[in-house]
Design a protein around this motif. Structure first.
Motif, short mmCIF file in Angstrom:
data_model
loop_
_atom_site.label_atom_id
_atom_site.label_comp_id
_atom_site.label_asym_id
_atom_site.label_seq_id
_atom_site.Cartn_x
_atom_site.Cartn_y
_atom_site.Cartn_z
N ASN A 115 0.76 -1.20 -0.15
CA ASN A 115 -0.05 -0.07 -0.01
C ASN A 115 0.81 1.18 0.07
OD1 ASN A 115 -2.71 1.05 -0.01
ND2 ASN A 115 -2.43 1.70 2.18
N LEU A 116 0.68 1.98 -1.02
CA LEU A 116 1.57 3.17 -1.08
C LEU A 116 1.17 4.02 0.12
CD1 LEU A 116 1.09 4.18 -4.71
CD2 LEU A 116 3.22 3.12 -3.80
N LEU A 117 2.16 4.89 0.48
CA LEU A 117 2.14 5.85 1.57
C LEU A 117 1.24 6.83 1.66
CD1 LEU A 117 3.21 6.90 4.51
CD2 LEU A 117 5.06 8.13 3.09
N ILE A 118 1.08 7.57 0.23
CA ILE A 118 0.25 8.47 -0.03
C ILE A 118 -1.38 7.92 -0.02
CG2 ILE A 118 0.25 8.50 -2.40
CD1 ILE A 118 -0.04 11.31 -0.57
N CYS A 119 -1.43 6.64 -0.23
CA CYS A 119 -2.72 5.98 -0.07
C CYS A 119 -3.03 5.99 1.24
CB CYS A 119 -2.80 4.88 -0.91
SG CYS A 119 -4.24 3.91 -0.91
N HIS A 120 -2.25 5.45 2.20
CA HIS A 120 -2.41 5.36 3.67
C HIS A 120 -2.84 6.75 4.18
CE1 HIS A 120 -2.65 3.93 7.83
NE2 HIS A 120 -1.36 4.44 7.95
N LEU A 121 -2.22 7.67 3.89
CA LEU A 121 -2.50 9.00 4.58
C LEU A 121 -4.01 9.54 4.13
CD1 LEU A 121 0.79 10.88 3.99
CD2 LEU A 121 0.32 9.38 5.89
N LEU A 122 -4.19 9.40 2.65
CA LEU A 122 -5.59 9.52 2.50
C LEU A 122 -6.65 8.77 2.88
CD1 LEU A 122 -4.85 10.51 -1.34
CD2 LEU A 122 -5.45 11.97 0.24
N ASP A 123 -6.24 7.38 3.08
CA ASP A 123 -7.21 6.57 3.92
C ASP A 123 -7.50 7.09 5.32
OD1 ASP A 123 -7.50 4.74 1.53
OD2 ASP A 123 -6.13 3.24 2.44
N THR A 124 -6.68 7.38 6.06
CA THR A 124 -6.79 7.85 7.25
C THR A 124 -7.59 9.17 7.30
OG1 THR A 124 -4.48 6.85 7.66
CG2 THR A 124 -5.51 8.43 9.57
N ALA A 125 -7.25 9.94 6.43
CA ALA A 125 -7.94 11.46 6.34
C ALA A 125 -9.38 10.85 6.15
CB ALA A 125 -7.45 12.23 5.19
N ALA A 126 -9.70 9.98 5.02
CA ALA A 126 -11.11 9.55 4.89
C ALA A 126 -11.90 9.07 5.95
CB ALA A 126 -10.98 8.72 3.67
N VAL A 127 -11.30 8.18 6.76
CA VAL A 127 -11.84 7.75 8.10
C VAL A 127 -11.96 8.84 8.92
CG1 VAL A 127 -11.33 6.57 10.16
CG2 VAL A 127 -10.57 5.37 7.80
N PRO A 134 -7.15 -2.80 1.74
CA PRO A 134 -5.97 -3.53 0.94
C PRO A 134 -5.14 -2.70 0.12
CG PRO A 134 -8.11 -3.82 0.11
CD PRO A 134 -8.57 -2.97 1.26
N GLY A 135 -3.91 -3.19 0.13
CA GLY A 135 -2.95 -2.36 -0.57
C GLY A 135 -3.25 -1.96 -1.99
N ILE A 136 -3.01 -0.69 -2.34
CA ILE A 136 -2.87 -0.10 -3.53
C ILE A 136 -1.65 0.38 -3.89
CG2 ILE A 136 -3.89 1.67 -5.03
CD1 ILE A 136 -6.49 1.81 -3.36
N ASP A 137 -0.94 -0.24 -5.04
CA ASP A 137 0.46 -0.16 -5.26
C ASP A 137 0.50 0.64 -6.62
OD1 ASP A 137 -0.39 -1.95 -7.15
OD2 ASP A 137 1.05 -3.43 -6.39
N GLN A 138 -0.46 1.26 -7.22
CA GLN A 138 -0.15 2.17 -8.40
C GLN A 138 -0.78 3.58 -8.07
OE1 GLN A 138 1.47 1.08 -11.21
NE2 GLN A 138 1.74 -0.64 -9.91
N LEU A 139 0.12 4.49 -8.27
CA LEU A 139 -0.35 5.84 -7.92
C LEU A 139 -1.54 6.27 -9.08
CD1 LEU A 139 0.72 8.11 -6.45
CD2 LEU A 139 2.07 9.00 -8.26
N ARG A 140 -1.66 5.88 -9.92
CA ARG A 140 -3.02 6.15 -10.70
C ARG A 140 -4.10 5.81 -10.13
NH1 ARG A 140 -0.48 1.78 -13.74
NH2 ARG A 140 -1.79 0.26 -13.89
N ASP A 141 -4.05 4.70 -9.27
CA ASP A 141 -5.14 4.38 -8.46
C ASP A 141 -5.44 4.91 -7.08
OD1 ASP A 141 -5.58 2.67 -10.66
OD2 ASP A 141 -4.29 0.88 -9.74
N VAL A 142 -4.55 5.88 -7.06
CA VAL A 142 -4.79 6.43 -5.37
C VAL A 142 -5.39 7.95 -5.83
CG1 VAL A 142 -3.55 7.39 -3.58
CG2 VAL A 142 -2.89 5.17 -4.71
#
Length: 941
Positions: A34-46, A235-243
């Motif tokens: 899971n990309l770091l930027i994705c986890h930051l955005l996931d946490t903000a969305a939570v 679950p992990g998202i490993d492509q920046l285009r999907d974040v």
């Protein structure tokens, strides 16, 4: 511009690097990194879900105030939660996964080997966010309170000095060179723009929140992080285009729904007095009206102290007052703290019934929070109806392995009648919207322990109710006062209940709360008179003009009972060993000759066991025994039986004698026709007297129609200070016992009008006016000197564990809060907030030639393995050893081999009894008797 931003950065190389910086390895993100930027955005969305569906109105209000404009609070809250893991954009973290590290290096972000040097990513984040915010032009005072929230999101707030990278790493743990600085800034900037900010400068708050609000907010950051770290929902998202934020929002909404999380009652209308009848089926008494009126008249959130006699209905009063305070000041739930686990259980049922009347379905959001809750039948039934597995939800796992997540299925359960399973995991119980538990839960929040922010987040936004506060000794009082200071600063309404309080204790409670509310070590002085009558209410709060108070009293709902006070002198030590118990047997044989119910309270377990044996020889099955050395299953059954046989029944009652220790002293709704009790300090003695003729309309035999307390455990010599049972002096100190004995033996104490005389009796004993006879004066002076020194020593001994260290109450940030932290699990923390010699719980099993059995005789595995259907039975054999056996038990007792991988039993010491129920611990011989409980045989010492 607000809306979806592209994740590409101006520099394409930096964009590529954002596409490889990982926040969760594949092993911890459902098989895909899971990309770091994705986890930051996931946490903000939570965090957005927490804002929309969980936060109290009062919490939203101060966050809006901090952010500086209506509507900014939600976005700022999402930002502060999401940015927490920015420290993962460093080699210190990126090197921890081999595959992830390889991709990062290939993208041009390199580092030299640092050997064994390590640096926590939360501390790295503290340094990173300080640097980035400084470059963005933030004011120093705003940076100073924000960085500890990032650096402390794993449970401990470091000092600024602890943010320094290990010297031998030479910059290679934080990231050396311009490439790392650019990508670190980019992580924060891209994340910030995704949330709709034009840039970091726009995020800067306009006001620094109080330290208590910072601690509250920190707990919410941890909550958002833990939810967003659950690989089943993220679950992990490993492509920046999907974040993107829209993707994260979809994930967060789905996760929130599947977890079944929610807040409390939301916004309430201020209830009128008629609501009391709606909630409880009868109108309020005058004392209850008085307290509700005080709650309506307060000029701000504050402290309400209710002093009323036993049986006055203080719990119902507090619940309606909580509704009023919540409606007026934006609270969204309640925490009810009781003195013991046993007293928590019946209040749990009462709070659930009340909550369902406040809002239909709200009863499902009430959690029971104490170490023995699995033995509460109502709680266990709720979990079974919801399909929960106690093995999973109660077990603790390595937080760094999965951020405290437990591996149960969290699909929605229709018409769920228990709080969401997520709330029932380790360290999260207080986050449940409505909580009933022991006062320890609040005391824990006043300790300098890891994850203390979760405890504050679970209390702030609620109304806090604490019962029997007079029971807190001087050691526990230090944590109570510290907790009140933090709650006052967080503007949490608090309702304290007590039979009565010494004036000095009442003053200390008010001063602590107001000191927090004023955010000053010494707030402006408040004139606080003692109430002129009883029952009474004392309210205090802070306004712009300074501290305010309201003091009122009224008549009790029932007339005073004239309680006859008798003394049964304790036989001399040279008398036959059975002389003391023989005197009690003779007394009760006379008083209960026509039937009736008696309560006998002894100050020690050994004395209770001896008394029980003597009475049982005379009265057979009419005698019950209840004390703290019964194992959990026996104690629960005995408590239920005692409440049934001595409860408020209007029907004819069979003759019953309950022999108990201090367990029967607090929040124990039994009705005794006669009370026999060992001498105790006056306030506790009056608590015991509160069990006498507690309910009206109960048929009483002629010999016990007049309420009577018989006090023993001491002997008045007539010419010198009295002899007092040495064991009682160990528990309570001689000074207060002497002053209580002086009142008991006084010429005007053949009867006491209860409850009318209660405040005066307590004030006399705890005051400094002459009280004892001249012949006792020298003994009293010596006892006072010892007592005063002991009180000071015990108060001082608590200081090293308190959340705020000496002379740091006026600090404005959380920086360094955990310097010299108090370490340990919840059991260790519980020992910290409770004074006295340490004790240990053990689990009783029986060992024979074929292996092990439960305390009931059911067979376990060859190494003690526990079938699922026998777990409750095994845990039902849990018993607390006396303090004198603690050190021996630590050395000699271990978990059974078959328990070592069990989530509930791996830390449980087994007390292996032979087929006769006996065991040896060093020089001690112990046995478990089905009637007496755990017995330490004196002949084997």
């Amino acid at each position: 511009m607000v809306g979806e931003y592209e994740l590409e950065f101006a520099d394409p190389d930096v964009t590529g690097q954002l596409g490889v910086l990982w926040g969760k390895s594949a092993a911890k993100a459902a098989g895909r990194m899971n990309l770091l930027i994705c986890h930051l955005l996931d946490t903000a969305a939570v965090a957005e879900q927490i804002w929309d569906h969980y936060l109290a109105p009062s919490t939203k209000a101060w966050l809006e105030d901090v952010a500086g404009a209506p509507g900014y609070g939600r976005r700022f809250f999402a930002w502060i939660c999401g940015v927490h893991d920015c420290g993962k954009a460093t080699p210190a973290f990126q090197q921890m996964d081999e595959a992830g590290a390889r991709a990062v290096r290939e993208a041009g972000l390199t580092w030299a080997s640092t050997g064994r040097q390590r640096w926590r990513h939360d501390q790295a984040g503290g340094k990173l966010i300080r640097d980035v915010l400084h470059e963005a032009g933030w004011a120093d005072d705003q940076i100073s309170w924000v960085w500890p929230l990032v650096a402390g999101h794993h449970g401990k707030f470091p000092s600024v000095g602890q943010l320094r990278e290990p010297s031998l790493a030479r910059g290679h743990l934080h990231g050396k060179g311009p490439e790392w600085r650019r990508v670190q800034s980019a992580v924060v900037e891209v994340f910030t723009r995704q949330l709709g900010f034009e840039g970091l400068k726009e995020v800067q708050p306009v006001r620094v929140p109080s330290r208590a609000d910072q601690l509250h907010l920190s707990g919410l950051v941890v909550m958002a992080d833990w939810i967003a770290s659950d690989e089943r929902h993220f679950p992990g998202i490993d492509q920046l285009r999907d974040v993107g934020l829209s993707v994260s929002r979809e994930r967060a909404i789905k996760a929130w729904e599947e977890l079944g999380l929610r807040g409390g009652w939301g916004t309430l209308a201020v209830p009128g007095n008629e609501a009391f009848h709606d909630r409880f089926g009868h109108g309020p008494r005058s004392s209850q009206v008085m307290v509700m009126d005080a709650a309506r008249r307060m000029g701000g959130p504050g402290l309400v102290i209710v002093e009323a006699p036993m049986g006055e209905g203080k719990t119902k009063t507090a619940l309606l007052a909580a509704e009023i305070l919540a409606a007026r000041f934006g609270a969204d739930g309640v925490f009810v703290g009781m003195p013991t686990q046993a007293t928590s259980d019946p209040i749990f049922s009462q709070v659930r019934q009340w909550a369902g009347k406040v809002a239909p379905g709200l009863e499902s959001q009430v959690a029971l929070l104490h170490g023995k809750r699995r033995f509460n039948r109502e709680w266990q039934a709720l979990l079974e109806q919801a399909g929960d597995s106690p093995d999973d939800i109660y077990g603790t796992v390595d937080e760094d392995a999965m951020y405290g997540m437990s591996p149960f299925d969290t699909g929605e359960v229709p018409e769920r009648r228990a709080p969401a399973e997520w709330f029932l995991g380790s360290k999260r119980g207080l986050l449940t919207p409505l909580v009933v538990g022991t006062i320890d839960q609040l005391l824990f929040a006043a300790t300098r322990t890891k994850h203390v922010m979760l405890r504050m987040a679970g209390l702030a936004g609620k109304v806090v109710i604490l019962d029997e506060v007079h029971a807190a000794d001087v050691y526990m009082a230090q944590f109570l006062l510290e907790g009140l200071r933090w709650l006052g600063q967080a503007r949490v309404p608090v309702v304290l209940l007590s039979a009565t309080l010494p004036p000095a204790q009442r003053r200390a409670l008010v001063d602590a709360y107001l000191a927090g509310a004023a955010s000053r070590e010494n707030p402006p002085a408040l004139d606080l008179p003692s109430p002129d009558g009883y029952p009474s209410v004392t309210a205090a709060w802070m306004e712009d003009s300074g501290p305010q108070r309201l003091v009122d009293h009224c008549a009790s709902w029932r007339e005073d009972l004239s309680v006859r006070v008798e003394v049964l002198p304790e036989p001399a030590a040279t008398s036959a060993p059975a002389a003391s118990t023989d005197a009690v047997v003779t007394l009760l044989a006379d008083r209960l000759r026509h039937g009736g119910c008696a309560l006998v309270i002894r100050n020690t377990v050994d004395r209770a066991q001896e008394t029980y044996q003597a009475l049982r020889a005379q009265f057979r099955d009419d005698v019950l025994l209840l004390h703290g050395r019964l194992h959990a299953a026996h104690r629960a059954d005995r408590t239920e039986t005692a409440l049934a046989r001595l409860g408020p029944s209007q029907a004819s009652r069979r003759r019953t004698i309950l022999v108990a220790t201090q367990l029967a002293e607090q929040s124990f709704d039994v009705d005794a026709d006669i009370l026999v009790t060992d001498l105790a300090p006056i306030d506790l003695l009056l608590q015991r007297i509160g069990r006498l003729h507690r309910h009206s309309g109960v048929p009483r035999p002629v010999a016990v129609q007049e309420p009577c307390v018989v006090i023993t455990g001491f002997r008045d010599s007539g010419s010198d200070a009295p002899w007092i049972l040495p064991a009682s002096e160990v528990i309570y100190d001689r000074y207060l016992l002497l002053r209580t004995a002086a009142i008991v033996c006084g010429a005007d104490t053949s009867s006491w009008n209860i409850p009318g005389r209660v405040p005066a009796l307590v004030a006399d004993v705890y005051g400094n006016t002459p009280l004892v006879p001249d012949a006792w004066a020298e003994a009293e002076r010596a006892a006072y000197a010892d007592w005063d020194a002991d009180q000071q020593a015990r108060a001082d001994s608590a200081q090293k564990f308190l959340l705020t260290r000496f002379k740091e109450h006026e600090n404005t940030t959380l920086e360094g809060l955990h310097y010299a932290e108090t370490k340990g699990d919840d059991e260790v923390v519980q020992a910290i907030v409770r004074d006295g010699d340490p004790t240990i719980e053990v689990v009783i099993v029986h060992k024979d030639v074929n292996g092990y059995t439960t305390w009931t005789g059911r067979r376990l595995g060859v190494n003690g393995e526990v079938p699922v259907d026998l777990l409750d039975e095994v845990l039902g054999g849990t018993v607390r050893l006396p303090a004198k056996l603690a050190a021996v038990a630590e050395n000699e007792l271990q978990p059974l081999d078959g328990w070592r991988d069990h989530p509930w039993l791996r830390h449980s010491r087994a007390l292996k009894l032979d087929t006769q129920g006996r065991a040896s611990l060093d020089r001690w011989a112990v046995r478990y008797d089905t009637q007496l409980g755990l017995v330490v045989d004196k002949g084997q010492q």
